[in-house]
Design an enzyme around this catalytic site. Sequence first.
Site, mmCIF file in Angstrom:
data_model
loop_
_atom_site.group_PDB
_atom_site.id
_atom_site.type_symbol
_atom_site.label_atom_id
_atom_site.label_comp_id
_atom_site.label_asym_id
_atom_site.label_seq_id
_atom_site.Cartn_x
_atom_site.Cartn_y
_atom_site.Cartn_z
ATOM 1 N N CYS A 154 -5.422 6.547 -3.327
ATOM 2 C CA CYS A 154 -4.490 5.296 -3.330
ATOM 3 C C CYS A 154 -3.250 5.272 -3.743
ATOM 4 C CB CYS A 154 -5.249 4.060 -4.035
ATOM 5 S SG CYS A 154 -4.463 2.632 -4.264
ATOM 6 N N CYS B 171 0.878 -1.237 -0.068
ATOM 7 C CA CYS B 171 0.045 -0.189 -0.199
ATOM 8 C C CYS B 171 0.874 1.047 0.039
ATOM 9 C CB CYS B 171 -1.066 -0.051 1.344
ATOM 10 S SG CYS B 171 -1.990 1.549 1.592
#
Length: 280
Positions: A217, A81
Amino acid sequence: MEFTKCQGAGNDFILIDNRDGKVQKKLQELNIDLPTFVKKLCQFHTGVGADGLILIEEPENNENDFKWEFFNADGSVAEMCGNGSRCAVRFAYEKGIVKKEHIKFETLAGVIEAWIKDNGRVVRVQLTKPFDLKLDFDIPLEEETLKGNFLNTGVPHVVIYTKNLKEFDVKKYGASIRYHKMFAPAGTNVNFIEPKSENEIAIRTYERGVEDETLACGTGSTAAAIIAYLQGWVKQKPVKVHTKGGEILTIDFDEKLEKVFLEGRVYKVFDGFLSYEIFD
């Protein structure tokens, strides 16, 4: 149990120093499994509320500074991530887990390098080398067929060009593509982008594991910036990515995609202590 909440570009994460293994010990006492623990903490209104949970642990290789375990809000494990990695670096720096400004840490996607700036308020990470690039393929949906692009930047991402991003139904199309048989069984994250200038794009992302649109993101912004450049939708790099959360992420990379960098602000939201009542 003490925790910190940080956010990068609107992606928010709960971070816990678990180098002593206290999380697993406490869960054993409470007879709660780890996915349940993650879901309860990440739940908005009844929990802390976050896009994911990050546990900082001792590295397996002493040449690295720490290892992380990363969990999506639904309790599932993610390999990588981008914004979470930047929050983890600030947390580790602020807690004294790392004391230098160039570090390495272990993820399921590989070892990540990071550079700390402005006392942790800005973090630059070098992501693992992206792979599985596919451009201009058809994604047949029930009502229509969309033209897609794909790149794995640590986790899988589909990138789709749009002309009116603000009005686009991200949740509808994102969910349809995320669970599409073309990307089974793991599924994919889905990013919708609109070029804004020679080196700027706007992005909206439907995120796997959160199962909804998120404010940003990092790995998705990275995949989108690379594909926008390769497709000629932007002409210059580094690419500035305008997220729904309002932050601008900077993505830079070489022509062969051997080195890919993600940089942006990291915000500490608060420190806190968990209560047993969250598990009632």
